[in-house]
Design an enzyme around this catalytic site. Structure first.
Site, mmCIF file in Angstrom:
data_model
loop_
_atom_site.group_PDB
_atom_site.id
_atom_site.type_symbol
_atom_site.label_atom_id
_atom_site.label_comp_id
_atom_site.label_asym_id
_atom_site.label_seq_id
_atom_site.Cartn_x
_atom_site.Cartn_y
_atom_site.Cartn_z
ATOM 1 N N ASP A 30 0.929 -1.152 -0.202
ATOM 2 C CA ASP A 30 -0.025 0.251 0.189
ATOM 3 C C ASP A 30 1.044 0.687 -0.202
ATOM 4 O O ASP A 30 1.051 1.276 0.544
ATOM 5 C CB ASP A 30 -1.173 0.246 1.132
ATOM 6 C CG ASP A 30 -2.101 1.368 1.151
ATOM 7 O OD1 ASP A 30 -2.125 1.836 -0.194
ATOM 8 O OD2 ASP A 30 -2.345 1.248 2.270
ATOM 9 N N GLU A 63 -1.192 -1.306 -5.142
ATOM 10 C CA GLU A 63 -2.322 -0.538 -5.174
ATOM 11 C C GLU A 63 -1.927 0.797 -6.122
ATOM 12 O O GLU A 63 -0.937 0.995 -6.540
ATOM 13 C CB GLU A 63 -2.418 -0.168 -4.047
ATOM 14 C CG GLU A 63 -3.745 1.250 -4.412
ATOM 15 C CD GLU A 63 -4.430 1.493 -2.796
ATOM 16 O OE1 GLU A 63 -4.256 1.220 -1.691
ATOM 17 O OE2 GLU A 63 -4.422 2.638 -2.645
ATOM 18 N N ASP A 98 -2.640 1.050 6.885
ATOM 19 C CA ASP A 98 -1.847 0.766 6.071
ATOM 20 C C ASP A 98 -1.786 -0.874 5.854
ATOM 21 O O ASP A 98 -1.159 -1.365 4.276
ATOM 22 C CB ASP A 98 -0.586 1.875 6.016
ATOM 23 C CG ASP A 98 -1.249 3.407 6.156
ATOM 24 O OD1 ASP A 98 -1.152 4.114 4.976
ATOM 25 O OD2 ASP A 98 -1.277 3.881 6.639
#
Lengths: 178, 178
Positions: free
Chosen positions: A7, A68, A141
């Site tokens: 992330d 991501e 996260d």
């Protein structure tokens, strides 16, 4: 199938390693956050992220890295840093020949909660349940990185079937034009 | 002072090396473009850019690297790739301990043409004149990379004076609170 989910972020870059196959219980191998000081120079922050990602790749030897997919539409203030951190993660993986997959936030949410509009708490709760953890990983996260890895494992069969179909279609077209 | 200017991009990443000091004629040491195929995977494109930038750093040993500061406001379609390419350039420089400076497009245009709203042709024409070249460097990304390097050389004295002033002010404040 062992996947490192990333992330991306400059201040907190979530990392999580999950092992398993679609349709079977999954196992968390590791989870953490690579942090860089907000007052450091951008170049130095990127070097610190590179070092952190390299350590995770060295230690856990994932077969895939799922990052991501960053969109420029939202979070205009932080999106550049996110794009830059994601570039470092993709670079580290590709340099080692590890395939990189990008998943959008809504694909990840839909994969783990069933809804592309789930909130952080729902994602954290489902990650906790799916990986049979005692409590939700913190910070968010870290949980998001695990969700990315889970999403990749679960989407992989469909993704591979899609790639096969595209390849077959392409070779069929080729045959027709001969 | 030898500066590598980088106009970041995934398809064409402009690179240009300029040597000189503010107030004296400048010399172009080299100019070029690092290209990556648009149909390659993003991770592989970033690896190719890293390799290209590394070659320029190896060959020309710049003391500074000047990279265009990317904004998320405009060119929404291409801005993510630009941010990712710039991250690779900054990473390569910072890893070697080379200071990285970011300059905005309008700072660069103002430095070389006198106007922050100059067009590509004006920038190309001024780069050609300032470096005493036979013709404008092509493509425009290459000329922009040289303009970035020129901008850095010319802004450096002001930048250094500013940093000195900040440092003096900080130490004066420190003295006062003792």
């Amino acid at each position: 199938m062992r996947v490192l989910g990333v992330d991306p972020g400059l201040t907190r870059c979530g990392v999580g390693v999950v092992e398993g196959v679609a349709g079977r219980p999954l196992t968390m191998i590791g989870v953490g956050v690579v942090r860089t000081p907000a007052d450091a120079e951008l170049g130095h922050r990127l070097v610190a992220i590179e070092r952190g990602i390299e350590e995770w790749l060295d230690e856990h030897r994932p077969e895939f890295v799922a990052v991501e997919r960053v969109f420029s539409q939202h979070n205009v203030r932080t999106v550049m840093g996110t794009a830059q951190a994601s570039a470092v993660a993709m670079l580290c993986a590709a340099r080692r020949g590890i395939p990189v997959a990008l998943h959008t936030p809504s694909e990840v949410k839909a994969a783990v909660t069933g809804s592309g509009r789930a909130d952080k708490a729902q994602v954290g709760a489902m990650v906790t349940r799916l990986l049979r953890l005692a409590e939700p990983p913190r910070p968010a996260d870290a949980a998001d990185a695990l969700a990315l890895a889970i999403c990749h494992i679960w989407r992989a069969p469909a993704h591979n079937r899609l790639q096969q179909a595209v390849a077959q279609h392409a070779s069929a077209l080729k045959g027709r034009t001969r």
